[in-house]
Motif scaffolding. Structure first.
Motif, short mmCIF file in Angstrom:
data_model
loop_
_atom_site.label_atom_id
_atom_site.label_comp_id
_atom_site.label_asym_id
_atom_site.label_seq_id
_atom_site.Cartn_x
_atom_site.Cartn_y
_atom_site.Cartn_z
N PRO A 210 0.82 -1.23 0.00
CA PRO A 210 0.00 0.00 0.00
C PRO A 210 0.85 1.27 0.00
CG PRO A 210 0.04 -0.92 2.20
CD PRO A 210 0.84 -1.86 1.32
N LEU A 211 1.54 1.51 -1.12
CA LEU A 211 2.35 2.72 -1.29
C LEU A 211 3.41 2.86 -0.19
CD1 LEU A 211 -0.46 5.25 -2.25
CD2 LEU A 211 1.07 4.01 -3.79
N LEU A 212 3.92 1.73 0.28
CA LEU A 212 4.97 1.68 1.30
C LEU A 212 4.49 2.15 2.68
CD1 LEU A 212 8.04 3.04 -0.72
CD2 LEU A 212 7.30 0.68 -0.47
N LEU A 213 3.20 2.52 2.80
CA LEU A 213 2.72 3.05 4.08
C LEU A 213 2.75 1.99 5.18
CD1 LEU A 213 -0.30 5.22 2.88
CD2 LEU A 213 2.00 5.97 3.53
N GLY A 214 2.59 0.71 4.80
CA GLY A 214 2.64 -0.34 5.80
C GLY A 214 3.97 -0.45 6.49
N LEU A 215 5.02 0.05 5.84
CA LEU A 215 6.36 -0.01 6.45
C LEU A 215 6.46 0.86 7.70
CD1 LEU A 215 8.63 0.00 3.27
CD2 LEU A 215 7.94 -1.95 4.68
N LEU A 216 5.65 1.92 7.78
CA LEU A 216 5.66 2.76 8.99
C LEU A 216 5.22 1.96 10.21
CD1 LEU A 216 4.16 6.15 7.73
CD2 LEU A 216 6.51 5.70 8.48
N PHE A 217 4.39 0.95 9.98
CA PHE A 217 3.95 0.08 11.07
C PHE A 217 4.92 -1.09 11.27
CE2 PHE A 217 1.54 -3.77 12.30
CZ PHE A 217 1.12 -3.37 13.56
N VAL A 218 5.45 -1.61 10.17
CA VAL A 218 6.26 -2.83 10.24
C VAL A 218 7.69 -2.55 10.70
CG1 VAL A 218 7.33 -4.63 8.82
CG2 VAL A 218 4.90 -4.10 8.56
N MET A 219 8.31 -1.48 10.22
CA MET A 219 9.71 -1.24 10.53
C MET A 219 9.99 -1.08 12.02
SD MET A 219 10.99 -1.80 7.69
CE MET A 219 12.71 -1.51 8.14
N PRO A 220 9.15 -0.37 12.79
CA PRO A 220 9.39 -0.33 14.24
C PRO A 220 9.33 -1.72 14.88
CG PRO A 220 7.89 1.41 13.60
CD PRO A 220 8.05 0.54 12.40
#
Length: 246
Positions: A210-220
């Motif tokens: 989803p436009l890399l937005l999921g990475l804000l949740f996954v990376m932490p």
């Protein structure tokens, strides 16, 4: 048992689950720190010549700061954005040396594997004048051999450095000792590490859709899971509790 597939998956998911639990009440600080790392590393790319040269060294110092940030969460139950820059004032020399050695080792491994591929390619090219079909077959055999070799070599090199930053930052170890302990710990936990790597790869692929937005949740979560894996692997009796976090 831990060596069965279910046990290995449980261990990998356990690191992720514990990493996520660590974030409770600290999401904002951790996300801010990760965004800070991204902004700084991207900004370095905009500086001609010096920026790309400095990036691996600055990134290593920032990763050390992230490790200290999670260590504070785990030990004190609080988070401090300022910890992101702790590597610039604590253990700076060994961390910079680590970055330099890491660059040299990876370049050396790349040259060795590249040299082997060039030699193999040269042998295949010599077959072209004799038999094009033999050349095609030779190229296929070469790729079948070299690709697994490439993965094995760079995985072993990665093991040298995987836990080196927290061992230097939190354990106060020197460069050689940290690399040795990191390599032995990864090899002793080889199967869980492989399963964990596969799980992380799948999670990142899904989060990036989803436009890399999921990475804000996954990376932490992945950052927390890395710290958890470090604590569990390096404080287990098999790997030597003396090398764990202070």
């Amino acid at each position: 048992t831990p060596n069965k597939p279910a046990g290995l998956l449980d261990k990998a998911l356990g690191w992720l689950g514990e990493g996520m639990r660590m974030l409770s009440g600290h999401w904002g600080v951790v996300i801010g720190a990760l965004v800070g790392v991204m902004v700084i590393t991207m900004g370095l790319q905009l500086i001609p010549f010096l920026g790309p040269l400095a990036q691996p060294f600055i990134t290593t110092l920032l990763y050390a700061g992230l490790v200290k940030l999670f260590h504070r969460i785990a030990t004190d139950g609080r988070s401090d954005f300022g910890d992101l820059f702790a590597g610039f004032s604590e253990r700076t020399g060994p961390l910079l040396l680590l970055a330099l050695v890491q660059i040299g080792v990876y370049l050396g491994a790349l040259l060795v594997v590249g040299g082997l591929m060039a030699i193999s390619l040269g042998g295949s090219m010599s077959l072209q004048s004799m038999d094009p079909q033999a050349m095609s077959s030779g190229m296929g055999v070469m790729m079948a051999i070299m690709l697994p070799l490439f993965l094995i070599v760079f995985t072993l090199v990665m093991f040298l450095f995987y836990f080196a930053v927290p061992l230097i930052m939190l354990g106060g170890m020197g460069l050689g000792g940290a690399m040795g302990v990191s390599f032995r710990a990864c090899m002793k936990n080889l199967l869980p590490m492989i399963v964990y790597g596969i799980v992380v790869m799948l999670i990142v692929m899904v989060a990036a859709l989803p436009l890399l937005l999921g990475l804000l949740f996954v990376m932490p979560i992945l950052a927390g899971a890395y710290y958890v894996s470090f604590r569990q692997v390096l404080t287990s009796p098999a790997d030597g509790a003396e090398h764990g976090p202070e």
